[in-house]
Design a protein around this motif. Structure first.
Motif, PDB file in Angstrom:
ATOM      1  N   LEU A 234       0.802  -1.090   0.107  1.00 19.97           N
ATOM      2  CA  LEU A 234       0.239   0.079  -0.230  1.00 19.97           C
ATOM      3  C   LEU A 234       1.138   1.243   0.099  1.00 19.97           C
ATOM      4  CD1 LEU A 234      -2.533  -1.102   2.838  1.00 19.97           C
ATOM      5  CD2 LEU A 234      -2.551  -1.525  -0.020  1.00 19.97           C
ATOM      6  N   SER A 240      -4.117   4.099   4.177  1.00 18.38           N
ATOM      7  CA  SER A 240      -3.308   2.888   4.118  1.00 18.38           C
ATOM      8  C   SER A 240      -2.609   2.592   5.542  1.00 18.38           C
ATOM      9  CB  SER A 240      -2.401   2.947   3.245  1.00 18.38           C
ATOM     10  OG  SER A 240      -1.424   3.861   3.181  1.00 18.38           O
ATOM     11  N   THR A 264       2.743  -1.529   4.265  1.00 15.98           N
ATOM     12  CA  THR A 264       2.451  -0.061   4.243  1.00 15.98           C
ATOM     13  C   THR A 264       3.587   0.678   4.016  1.00 15.98           C
ATOM     14  OG1 THR A 264       0.440  -0.723   5.247  1.00 15.98           O
ATOM     15  CG2 THR A 264       1.222   1.630   4.914  1.00 15.98           C
TER      16      THR A 264
END
Length: 327
Positions: A234, A240, A264
């Motif tokens: 992400l 996110s 992330t």
């Protein structure tokens, strides 16, 4: 009184549902005034914020003893009395008259359930909120049913637990709906979760935020996908950072034979990673994450800061991991 001085009390906990609900149970049991020290989901090394005053009582909930060992030794040496409730891997536990350790690393317990066990189930509804937030749905359902709660009331507690837990994910307080310490103040206004659900609109705000974030996250194509494992990457964004843990749990529930990792991108480069072992073989996530400087539990673990150049190495390790069906 300790050592002839007024006692200072500190409650130190993870800012997710499990940590906050464990502390809530304790403060219903012992309503003494205490200073709360908490943070977002990955704020683990919180014990270092407690001063070495000596005349102190410290309650620690849902934090890895291994990650806080130096601060624990410092406090014990200063004369503090520490109660520790946790279900994460601890490493060696010091033997000290000032430490009461309530630790259990089973995949079917969380800190709120350990507190519930210690207090004889006196604040069972709060314990269930913590367990539902920690994704121990089957365990919480069984315990809730045995406590006389019907399907509707168990669903309400699960809803609350998931909302509180969702609010803990972020890189800094600007990512979340409400800072965990401020959310605990809302919890502390209520003797039971039922009035909290009725009277605190922030819970509905968190749920609406989660639904929006999840819709965006589900449009992201997997970075790696096989029968054994899936990796999503992400971008660096508030949505996110909030959705990472919830997304990993949701994918694990839908694909029980597949391990899940949600990486992330961090603001400072690299990635934070949420890892879930396959639900069908829920042991090994913590061991995998430890290889990359992370920690956690056997079924669910994470890496706070994976270097960008180590992402593919991690993906390969995940794809080759062997998961255990029994601990």
């Amino acid at each position: 009184m300790l050592q002839g001085l007024p006692v200072e009390r500190f409650d130190v906990c993870n800012g997710d549902a499990d940590g906050l609900c464990a502390v809530r149970q304790w403060r219903l049991h012992d309503p003494s005034a205490a200073r709360l020290i908490t943070g977002l989901k990955r704020d683990i090394a919180l014990l270092q914020r407690v001063p070495s005053t000596g005349a102190s009582e410290v309650l620690v909930c849902d934090l890895s003893m291994q990650r806080n060992r130096a601060a624990l030794d410092r406090l014990l040496d200063s004369g503090a009395h520490v109660r520790w409730f946790d279900h994460h891997w601890s490493g060696d536990v010091p033997v000290h008259e000032g430490l009461q350790a309530h630790l259990d690393f089973s995949s079917t317990v969380c800190t709120s359930l350990l507190m519930d066990r210690h207090l004889g189930g006196r604040y069972r509804a709060w314990a269930l909120v913590g367990a539902y937030g920690d994704e121990l749905t089957a365990v919480a359902d069984q315990l809730g049913a045995a406590s006389g709660l019907d399907t509707l009331h168990r669903a309400l507690l699960r809803r609350l637990g998931l909302a509180i837990n969702y609010n803990a994910y972020g890189e800094d307080p600007s990512d979340v709906c409400i800072a965990p310490a401020d959310l605990y103040e809302r919890l502390a206004r209520h003797a039971s979760p039922w009035t909290l659900l009725r009277d605190e609109p922030v819970i509905h705000d968190i749920e609406a935020c989660r639904r929006r974030d999840f819709r965006v996250a589900m449009s992201v194509k997997p970075h790696w996908d096989s029968a054994q494992a899936r990796v999503l990457v992400l971008p660096a964004a508030p949505w996110s950072r909030r959705v990472s843990g919830f997304l990993a749990n949701a994918l694990a529930a839908v694909h029980p034979a597949q391990a899940q990792a949600v990486a992330t991108e961090r603001r400072d480069g690299g990635f934070s990673v949420s890892v879930r072992a396959p639900r069908a073989s829920p042991f090994g996530a913590h061991a995998l994450c430890q290889r990359f400087g992370g920690s956690g539990r056997s079924a669910a673990a994470g890496i706070d800061a994976l270097p960008a150049n180590a992402l593919e190495t991690f993906v390969h390790a995940l794809s080759q991991a062997r998961w255990d069906a029994t601990c």
